[in-house]
Scaffold this active site. Structure first.
Site, PDB file in Angstrom:
ATOM      1  N   SER A   1      42.717  34.718   9.219  1.00  0.00           N
ATOM      2  CA  SER A   1      43.496  34.927  10.447  1.00  0.00           C
ATOM      3  C   SER A   1      43.614  36.406  10.777  1.00  0.00           C
ATOM      4  O   SER A   1      43.722  36.783  11.940  1.00  0.00           O
ATOM      5  CB  SER A   1      44.913  34.358  10.282  1.00  0.00           C
ATOM      6  OG  SER A   1      44.958  32.989  10.545  1.00  0.00           O
TER       7      SER A   1
ATOM      8  N   ASP B   1      47.872  31.102  19.496  1.00  0.00           N
ATOM      9  CA  ASP B   1      48.539  31.146  18.205  1.00  0.00           C
ATOM     10  C   ASP B   1      49.963  30.611  18.323  1.00  0.00           C
ATOM     11  O   ASP B   1      50.232  29.708  19.120  1.00  0.00           O
ATOM     12  CB  ASP B   1      48.532  32.599  17.699  1.00  0.00           C
ATOM     13  CG  ASP B   1      48.348  32.690  16.197  1.00  0.00           C
ATOM     14  OD1 ASP B   1      49.310  32.354  15.480  1.00  0.00           O
ATOM     15  OD2 ASP B   1      47.260  33.094  15.752  1.00  0.00           O
TER      16      ASP B   1
ATOM     17  N   HIS C   1      53.222  34.796  12.932  1.00  0.00           N
ATOM     18  CA  HIS C   1      51.769  34.858  12.780  1.00  0.00           C
ATOM     19  C   HIS C   1      51.080  35.376  14.034  1.00  0.00           C
ATOM     20  O   HIS C   1      50.226  36.276  13.967  1.00  0.00           O
ATOM     21  CB  HIS C   1      51.280  33.444  12.428  1.00  0.00           C
ATOM     22  CG  HIS C   1      49.834  33.337  12.099  1.00  0.00           C
ATOM     23  ND1 HIS C   1      48.865  33.076  13.052  1.00  0.00           N
ATOM     24  CD2 HIS C   1      49.173  33.442  10.920  1.00  0.00           C
ATOM     25  CE1 HIS C   1      47.677  33.019  12.463  1.00  0.00           C
ATOM     26  NE2 HIS C   1      47.838  33.225  11.169  1.00  0.00           N
TER      27      HIS C   1
END
Length: 881
Positions: free
Chosen positions: A558, A323, A380
């Site tokens: 996600s 990520d 994220h």
């Protein structure tokens, strides 16, 4: 057959309508002479099954100026393209083409038969005049509106079988195109109706050599062949850059020039494949205010039960979070995950210089997330990691596998963007060295937006063989179009659900989805707690002027994927021998998911795959040996028709390498339209089940569906369901995609644009189109369908909105030989090319394994028709590659 040149008539409309373009059709005839007309190139364009067209589209209205007075009749299942506009007006002018007008057509009305549970689906597309809103109404059912050209809306008939009126209405000031379709499955049979637009790195390509050589030799060869070698990703596979001499320019020009350069590389005999270096994105559509106490997703997942079965929380299992990296403050990683972060991070940052923003451009050993230099940062990767392995310490939200080890692998840089080359290198690193151990047991990929790339599939296959389990987010586009890496083989593709367990409004869907998990939906309150359903996890925010660790709520696939990765970590903790094959067998057997049918295992659906993940059931399943007596069917769905195949043989096999014999007890009684032959034996690991269609028992034009249930015994009694579709096709004569303009265009673009050299137009006859071009006789005036000798690209399509462009989204298109994979046709003097076959449809191909040479078409506007008054200097068209 005799052909004559197409004539063109310009019909001038009102002052507000501008110039309405009307092109008269081509037909057979002697043209005043009994001598045959010479043909340079001719052929047939077939029409996809079930295709229909709105009878009063703008192209048709330009010719007749007469709207339909009664509902247009449609078959039970179809796909139709149409046009609506609340008022008349004019499009902006095109180069070398006068401004064309669009007529008023406020609504389209259709009459069709709908069954209970059948869905009518609409997708809207902007025109050159802009984007507007459309309303879909099915009488007696419900009404819905779309205001986005990227969204789809649908209405499902919850009433009785019968005849219904379907209406599409314009709700805004500009003309719009749309595609209307039906399906018995409530989620629809959605297809991609846009050309692939995957973003890529300008001036870069991934090149595979036909004959891999040593690194020094490869570098020399690449350097001598219009490439600058940048990085060897695998033996024989290179990331290369365009030489400075290419002068690619910037912006849109650089993208078009990059694709032209890649097309040239694909033609080299020493290159096996050349593809763009595609960009990828983190899959998070929105962030929401802090919901630090909101933990609904763990209850929906049944995590508390799993924690009782696996109290050590995944200890000893390593999860790679591929990520944006992890938030790191002055005191270390986010305090809720710090204790679980691996210390073996050498080489774990794979973000290349172009995307890197951490102050150390290029690959290094620091997977810290620096945030974005422009705009807000949601951290994220930190959020994903917290869902997997945040500590249960009464200070924040705990992770599902709260004692597992986190291996941060940074593959996304500025703005959550990265490249396929970076991801490939990271996948190979996670899979471990040849002959060695993988660096992680599970790899979470909350990223996507890539097309099919063979080298990535190869890396995943290698990692799977070494024991890595890959989990990926299904995507947030609300479409059934396959998104990679989730859609790769050997990857668990995850869709997202809200607090009620229903598919989230943004979540992708399709037969490639494997399992569903909580991903949230800020627009819903499915769990009735008074707040939007978002997933809360670890992050960082600017508080009182300084960046501090915190917790935020996000929604997206996600967020769903790490729930699945974490549950698999709990399973691996209980049974380290579990691999992809064993877990997939559990999944297919209904051992890992909430039962959605009376007799599990439940059939796979396009929305939730094999079902909504149940952490308690999954952890319990891991405590036992993998299932070795699960019967599967190939094909999984049987389709029989009078136009396709009247019979099929379904192969029933026990899944897995260590298959155990099962006994088939019963096969359900088939409907009258389906014949099923008896099995040759009732016990074993492989069976053949022949089926055939009984046309005498079918109602013409109506699709029949049935589910054949097979009850069998191994270690326990289970039921396998095989959906069967049967149809006597009667629509061949009725197929119509609208009047088609057939173009021959110069294959060599100038500045990213193509030139149309010759044109003809045809209408459907008996469900297909027939076209012909004649040799250029050198005489003036030059006819539009005259073609001089040369190399051309052959394309055809509709102009339903009358804007002088064909083949853009919402219109039919055909390219020779296959849409998306154009090949040149050579026209020679005195030699006729006959028998060309193409197929036209509203769907667009995906970039996939079946089309390794297909390239994206960013900003594709369609192919422009020839100017009404063509001459030597006035025949240019504006079609981007």
């Amino acid at each position: 057959m005799l052909f004559k040149a197409c004539t063109r008539t310009l019909i001038r409309g009102t002052a507000t309508a501008g110039l309405l373009l009307a092109l008269a059709g081509c037909g057979g005839g002697s043209g005043g002479s009994s001598d045959p007309v010479a043909v340079a190139l001719s052929g047939t364009i077939d029409i996809e099954t079930g295709t229909r067209v709105d009878a009063d589209n703008a192209d048709a209205l330009a010719l007749s100026n007469t709207r339909l007075g009664s509902p247009q009749s449609l078959p039970a299942e179809y796909i139709l393209a149409g046009y609506v506009s609340a008022s008349a007006g004019a499009y902006p002018a095109l180069p070398d083409f006068p401004a064309t007008g669009y007529p008023a057509d406020p609504d389209d009305t259709f009459s069709m038969r709908l069954r209970n549970g059948q869905t009518v689906e609409l997708q809207a597309f902007a025109t050159r005049a802009g984007a507007s809103a459309l309303r879909l109404t099915v009488d007696g059912v419900q009404s819905n509106v779309t205001t986005s050209t990227n969204s789809r809306i649908s209405v499902t008939n919850s009433g009785a079988d019968g005849s219904y009126t379907v209406r599409v209405e314009s709700e805004g000031p500009t003309p719009m195109l749309y595609v209307l379709s039906t399906a018995v499955n409530p989620t629809g049979n959605a297809v991609s109706l846009r050309w692939p637009e995957h973003e890529f790195v300008e001036g870069e390509a991934l090149v595979a050599l036909n004959n891999p050589v040593d690194q020094a030799t490869a570098q020399s060869m690449l350097s001598q062949n219009d490439m600058v070698p940048a990085q060897e990703l695998a033996p024989g596979l290179w990331r290369v850059k365009a030489p400075v001499s290419k002068a690619l320019g910037s912006g849109e020009q650089a993208g078009a020039a990059t694709l032209d350069w890649i097309r040239a590389l694909q033609k080299r005999p020493d290159i096996a494949s050349a593809t763009p270096n595609y960009r990828m994105q983190a899959m998070t559509p929105v962030d929401e205010p802090l919901y630090s106490a909101q933990q609904w997703h763990y209850g929906l997942l049944n995590a508390p039960t799993a924690w009782q079965l696996a109290p050590d929380g995944g200890e000893g299992v390593t999860v790679a979070v591929m990520d944006t990296g992890l938030y790191r403050g002055s005191g270390g990683w986010h305090s809720d995950i710090d204790a679980n972060v691996s210390t073996n991070l050498a080489g774990s940052d794979f973000v290349s210089e172009q995307f890197d923003n951490d102050g150390q451009p290029g690959r290094d050993s620091n997977p810290a997330d620096p945030g974005n230099s422009v705009g807000g940062s949601v951290y994220h990767g930190t959020h994903v990691a917290g869902t997997v392995a945040a500590l249960i310490n009464e200070e924040g939200g705990g992770g599902v596998a709260f004692n597992s080890t986190l291996l941060p692998v940074r593959v996304l840089g500025e703005g959550g963007a990265g490249s396929s080359a970076d991801l490939l290198a990271a996948l190979q690193w996670v899979g471990g060295p040849e002959g060695g151990q993988p660096r992680a047991n599970i790899a979470n990929l909350s990223l996507g937006g890539l097309p099919y790339i063979q080298s990535l599939q190869d890396a995943i296959n290698t990692g799977t063989e070494r024991g890595v389990i890959f989990v990926a987010a299904g995507g947030n586009a609300g479409t059934s179009a396959e998104s990679y890496p989730a859609a790769f083989d050997n990857v668990f593709a995850v869709s997202a659900v809200d607090g009620a367990g229903d598919l989230a409004s943004y979540s992708n869907f399709g037969n490639w989805i494997d399992v569903a998990a909580p991903g949230g939906d800020a627009s819903r309150d499915g769990n009735a707690d008074g707040r939007g359903d978002v997933v809360v996890s670890t992050s960082a925010s600017v508080i009182n002027g300084s960046l501090q660790e915190t917790y935020i709520g996000l929604q997206g696939t996600s967020m769903a994927a790490p729930h699945v990765s974490a549950v698999m970590a709990l399973m691996k903790n209980q049974n380290p021998a579990l691999d992809y094959g064993a877990i997939n067998a559990f999944l297919m057997a209904g051992e890992l998911t909430v039962a959605s049918c009376a007799s599990p295992p439940c059939p796979k659906t396009s929305e939730l795959g094999w079902g909504l993940l149940d952490a308690g059931k999954a952890t319990s399943a891991a405590l036992s040996a993998p299932i070795t007596d699960l019967l599967t069917a190939s094909p999984a769905i049987v389709s029989l028709s009078s136009e396709g195949s009247l019979s099929a043989t379904v192969v029933l096999e026990v899944y897995g390498d260590n298959a155990q014999a099962v006994t088939i007890d019963t096969i359900s009684e088939p409907p009258p339209w389906l014949n099923i032959e008896p099995l040759a034996q009732s016990e074993g690991t492989r069976f053949e089940l022949p089926m055939s269609l009984n046309l005498d028992a079918l109602e013409p034009g109506i699709s029949e569906r049935a589910s054949i249930e097979i009850t069998y015994r191994g270690g326990q009694t289970r039921t396998l369901e095989i959906p069967v579709v049967g149809q006597e096709v009667t629509d061949q004569q009725a197929r119509d995609a609208g009047r088609h303009f057939v173009l021959l265009v110069d294959p060599e673009p100038e500045g990213g644009f193509y030139t149309t050299v010759a044109q003809t137009n045809v209408v459907a006859e008996n469900g297909r189109y027939r076209f012909a071009f004649v040799p250029d006789d050198g005489q003036e005036p030059k006819q539009l369908n005259e073609v001089p000798p040369g190399n051309y690209i052959l394309v055809a399509g509709t102009d339903l909105d009358n804007d002088a462009l064909i083949c853009h989204a919402g219109e039919a298109c055909a390219e020779y030989p296959v849409a998306g994979l154009r090949e040149e046709i050579t026209v020679s003097a005195g030699e006729a090319i006959e028998g060309i076959r193409m197929t036209t449809s509203y769907s667009r191909p995906s970039i996939s394994a079946a089309s390794p040479d297909q390239l994206p078409r960013p900003g594709f506007r369609g192919y422009q028709l020839l100017s009404p008054n063509p001459d030597a200097d006035d025949v240019k068209a504006l079609a981007q590659p």
